[in-house]
Scaffold this active site. Structure first.
Site, PDB file in Angstrom:
ATOM      1  N   ASN A 196       0.837  -1.189   0.000  1.00 32.00           N
ATOM      2  CA  ASN A 196       0.000   0.000   0.000  1.00 32.00           C
ATOM      3  C   ASN A 196       0.873   1.240   0.000  1.00 32.00           C
ATOM      4  O   ASN A 196       1.994   1.241   0.515  1.00 32.00           O
ATOM      5  CB  ASN A 196      -0.979   0.002   1.180  1.00 32.00           C
ATOM      6  CG  ASN A 196      -0.408   0.690   2.404  1.00 32.00           C
ATOM      7  OD1 ASN A 196      -0.360   1.919   2.481  1.00 32.00           O
ATOM      8  ND2 ASN A 196       0.067  -0.101   3.358  1.00 32.00           N
ATOM      9  N   GLY A 215      -0.653   6.985   1.990  1.00 31.75           N
ATOM     10  CA  GLY A 215      -0.094   8.317   2.238  1.00 31.75           C
ATOM     11  C   GLY A 215      -0.838   9.145   3.268  1.00 31.75           C
ATOM     12  O   GLY A 215      -0.820  10.377   3.205  1.00 31.75           O
ATOM     13  N   ASN A 266       2.596   7.247  15.116  1.00 33.43           N
ATOM     14  CA  ASN A 266       2.970   6.648  13.836  1.00 33.43           C
ATOM     15  C   ASN A 266       4.217   7.364  13.337  1.00 33.43           C
ATOM     16  O   ASN A 266       4.139   8.399  12.677  1.00 33.43           O
ATOM     17  CB  ASN A 266       1.821   6.761  12.843  1.00 33.43           C
ATOM     18  CG  ASN A 266       2.148   6.090  11.519  1.00 33.43           C
ATOM     19  OD1 ASN A 266       3.269   5.616  11.322  1.00 33.43           O
ATOM     20  ND2 ASN A 266       1.183   6.056  10.626  1.00 33.43           N
ATOM     21  N   CYS A 273       5.416   5.592   8.942  1.00 32.48           N
ATOM     22  CA  CYS A 273       4.690   5.408   7.683  1.00 32.48           C
ATOM     23  C   CYS A 273       5.675   5.597   6.536  1.00 32.48           C
ATOM     24  O   CYS A 273       6.305   6.646   6.425  1.00 32.48           O
ATOM     25  CB  CYS A 273       3.548   6.399   7.549  1.00 32.48           C
ATOM     26  SG  CYS A 273       2.769   6.286   5.920  1.00 32.48           S
ATOM     27  N   ASN A 280       5.580  -1.209  11.550  1.00 32.69           N
ATOM     28  CA  ASN A 280       4.866  -0.700  10.374  1.00 32.69           C
ATOM     29  C   ASN A 280       5.152  -1.623   9.179  1.00 32.69           C
ATOM     30  O   ASN A 280       5.793  -2.657   9.321  1.00 32.69           O
ATOM     31  CB  ASN A 280       5.312   0.740  10.084  1.00 32.69           C
ATOM     32  CG  ASN A 280       4.171   1.583   9.547  1.00 32.69           C
ATOM     33  OD1 ASN A 280       3.510   1.189   8.579  1.00 32.69           O
ATOM     34  ND2 ASN A 280       3.923   2.728  10.151  1.00 32.69           N
ATOM     35  N   THR A 281       4.693  -1.226   7.989  1.00 31.68           N
ATOM     36  CA  THR A 281       4.910  -2.064   6.804  1.00 31.68           C
ATOM     37  C   THR A 281       6.369  -2.033   6.369  1.00 31.68           C
ATOM     38  O   THR A 281       7.111  -1.098   6.680  1.00 31.68           O
ATOM     39  CB  THR A 281       4.046  -1.577   5.636  1.00 31.68           C
ATOM     40  OG1 THR A 281       4.306  -0.183   5.431  1.00 31.68           O
ATOM     41  CG2 THR A 281       2.569  -1.759   5.925  1.00 31.68           C
ATOM     42  N   GLY A 306       0.432  -8.088   5.508  1.00 31.52           N
ATOM     43  CA  GLY A 306      -0.334  -9.306   5.276  1.00 31.52           C
ATOM     44  C   GLY A 306       0.433 -10.553   5.700  1.00 31.52           C
ATOM     45  O   GLY A 306       1.593 -10.484   6.126  1.00 31.52           O
ATOM     46  N   GLY A 314       1.887  -7.370  12.138  1.00 31.05           N
ATOM     47  CA  GLY A 314       2.592  -7.922  10.991  1.00 31.05           C
ATOM     48  C   GLY A 314       1.971  -9.206  10.496  1.00 31.05           C
ATOM     49  O   GLY A 314       2.515 -10.286  10.705  1.00 31.05           O
ATOM     50  N   GLY A 365      -4.304  -6.290  10.967  1.00 29.14           N
ATOM     51  CA  GLY A 365      -4.395  -5.226   9.964  1.00 29.14           C
ATOM     52  C   GLY A 365      -5.010  -5.689   8.669  1.00 29.14           C
ATOM     53  O   GLY A 365      -6.234  -5.737   8.515  1.00 29.14           O
TER      54      GLY A 365
END
Lengths: 279, 315
Positions: free
Chosen positions: B70, B73, B128, B131, B192-193, B217, B243, B265
């Site tokens: 993703n 933003g 956060n 990001c 985070n990702t 994912g 995660g 998530g």
């Protein structure tokens, strides 16, 4: 599906397993997945959509969005029109009658219908799908409906038989059979000299939508578009499916600010004049 | 015996360890309304940025094997709209309410904290700091000096618990977690990702509008299980795992690795009942394994089976 009610009593979406009734193969590579789900068939409105998932495990990961092409509350069934374009639709195409499909629905804002009068449907390819449901509901309510359709092949126009049964007039513009008009809106433009439409509905083609915006500005009818975008969740959480839309109370032409808006929650049906198609 | 599912994050008592990851679950109109979120240990909001932001240009999401990229933003209607649109629905929830805050600099975080503290109705903040989709090369959570500065500024601004959401895109996450702890964080979210990218081989163009994004994912779960293991051994504050958790089994795995709570998530997009089912599944796991308190599972992974002194697997 089990009826689920949002805490606080507001009816929520339905999530559960539906059974495949039929996998229709009308030709031209189109498929029609008919599932039995009386709650969804009763609750959903044309223009809304469902997220479908029919495979175990995490690959493919995300459910896929499909608009309702037919809603039959009496039989308790819904039909989704599609083509095999990737792994998700490939797996859906393998489903046999009796197989389970996980359905999250109904989602999104439906197309509003006028109280009376005549409406025009302007669609291309699979974008015709939600317009079939509009024609079903509108003709059932005594509205007059005309369809202006566009497809690659004249012999394979999605939903043509259904629309011929519910519409007064059906105009078809096919890529493989060049006619008087390059776009299906050409027929509409001609007919607008003698017909008045209370509203028009479009889906499936940016070119048609832009042409319809021009006709709408000239003739002053209301028009709605159903936007098709990539989605992850379908219920407003992920913010993947945004499209630029003129927002706020100002008229669309009068300085309404453009924002990226979710098609799953604020749409997929939007007033056509508010949708921004960048060149 | 009914297993005790409660866990503690600093001064907060959660009724169970399950909560959504920021940006994957909404309150009010974004809640799909399939179950009562008060059943969850906590609710975490989409990140609030104090200035209105449109977010990134589409395409924002790309599916990958068992995961997704993703680059949304952090679209935000801004602070005033958040207080008006999100806070009333959040305040009404009968569970721990966590506001996720974002920003480009310490003063933006502090401004948000002051305004939200004054309005009331929030039990904790998740910062956060990580990001990957804000168009910066180095994130706050990827620069120890910036991380310390932002967490310390937030610590000075509020008495409410602070959870620092860390980046997995650093070599030594444990060092960053210790930095956040020393600067006053009550807990850390791991993570985070992960930065990632996908290219359409037909058009030869990157699929995401911003070229790169973050992957999440089930595909990333083993990476984050290890990160949780690594970080939880380095800090005294609780670790919140994020995660790829998709069910109760995954939540147990994160707890065993050292997490005190587990965020769900991406799976919310796949199965909006996943979090509710995970709470039920945790209870079942505890019953099946004779675990009286789910908190007893935290960091309770046993030594690797059949390990020989040389590190080779025994026959």
């Amino acid at each position: 599906l089990s009826a689920v009610v949002r805490p606080g009593g507001v009816p929520g979406r339905l999530l559960g397993e539906a059974r495949v009734v039929e996998q229709r193969r009308p030709g031209g590579g189109y498929l029609g997945l008919v599932v039995r789900s009386p709650d969804v068939a009763a609750a959903a409105r044309p223009g809304q959509f469902a997220m479908l998932r029919a495979w175990p495990g995490w690959d493919p990961l995300l459910p896929r969005p499909f608009s309702f092409a037919r809603l039959d509350p009496e039989r308790g069934t819904c039909e989704f029109l599609y083509r095999v374009v990737g792994r998700g639709t490939e797996l859906l195409a393998r489903l046999q009658p009796g197989d389970p499909v996980t359905v999250l629905a109904p989602l999104g804002e439906p197309f509003p219908l006028p109280e009376r009068g005549r409406i025009a449907l302007v669609g291309r390819g699979l974008g015709i799908a939600p317009l079939i449901a509009v024609a079903d509901l509108a003709s059932g309510r005594g509205l007059a409906v005309d369809a202006y359709l566009s497809a690659r092949q004249a012999d394979h126009v999605p939903g043509l038989d259904a629309l011929r049964a519910t519409c007064d007039d059906v105009f078809v513009q096919a890529d493989d059979r060049p006619g008087r008009h390059p776009l299906a809106t050409g027929h509409l433009e001609e007919e607008l000299e003698r017909r008045r439409y209370a509203a028009a509905y479009t889906c499936g083609s940016r070119r048609l939508a832009v042409a319809l915006q021009r006709l709408q500005a000239l003739h002053g009818f209301r028009a709605w578009v159903s936007l098709e975008t990539h989605m992850a969740c379908g219920f407003g959480a992920c913010r993947a499916c945004v499209w630029p839309v003129r927002c706020g109370d100002e008229p669309a032409g009068g300085g309404a600010p453009v924002h990226l808006v979710r098609t799953c929650l604020e749409g997929p049906a939007f007033p056509l004049e508010r949708v921004v198609y960048e060149p | 015996m009914t297993p005790d599912l409660r866990v503690r994050i600093g001064p907060l008592e959660l009724k169970n360890p399950v909560m959504p990851a920021s940006g994957t679950w909404g309150v009010g109109p974004e809640d799909p309304g399939l179950f009562d979120v008060a059943q969850l240990g906590a609710v975490v909001t989409k990140t609030l940025m104090i200035g209105p932001r449109e977010g990134n240009a589409p395409l924002r999401v790309v599916e990958t094997p068992a995961g997704m990229l993703n680059s949304v933003g952090l679209p935000s209607h801004g602070l005033d709209a958040w207080l008006e649109e999100v806070l009333p629905d959040l305040r009404a929830l009968d569970t721990v309410r966590v506001a996720s805050l974002g920003g480009h600099a310490a003063r933006e975080f502090v401004a948000a904290i002051r305004a939200v503290d004054e309005a009331g109705g929030v039990d904790a903040y998740e910062l956060n700091l990580s990001c990957p989709n804000l168009g910066r090369r180095v994130l706050i959570a990827e620069d120890e000096g910036l991380l310390a500065e932002v967490v310390a500024a937030c610590r000075a601004a509020t008495a409410r618990p602070l959870i620092a959401k860390l980046s997995p895109n650093v070599l030594d996450m444990a060092a960053f977690a210790r930095t956040a702890e020393e600067a006053g964080a009550d807990a850390v979210t791991v993570a985070n990702t992960l930065r990632a990218m996908a290219i359409d081989t037909e058009t030869r163009r990157p699929l995401l509008g911003t070229v790169q994004g973050g992957i999440s994912g089930p595909a990333v779960r083993p990476i984050i299980v290890w990160r949780v293991w690594e970080v939880s051994r380095a800090v005294r504050v609780p670790v919140v795992a994020a995660g790829g958790a998709a069910d109760a089994r995954d939540a147990v795995e994160f707890l065993l690795a050292g997490a005190t709570a587990v965020q769900f998530g991406t799976v919310n997009f796949v199965n909006p009942l996943a979090m509710r089912d995970a709470v039920d599944g945790l209870r079942d796991y505890c019953l099946r394994h004779g675990v009286a308190r789910v908190a007893d599972l935290v960091g309770a992974a046993r030594p690797a089976a059949h390990a020989s002194p040389s590190g080779r697997a025994a026959r």
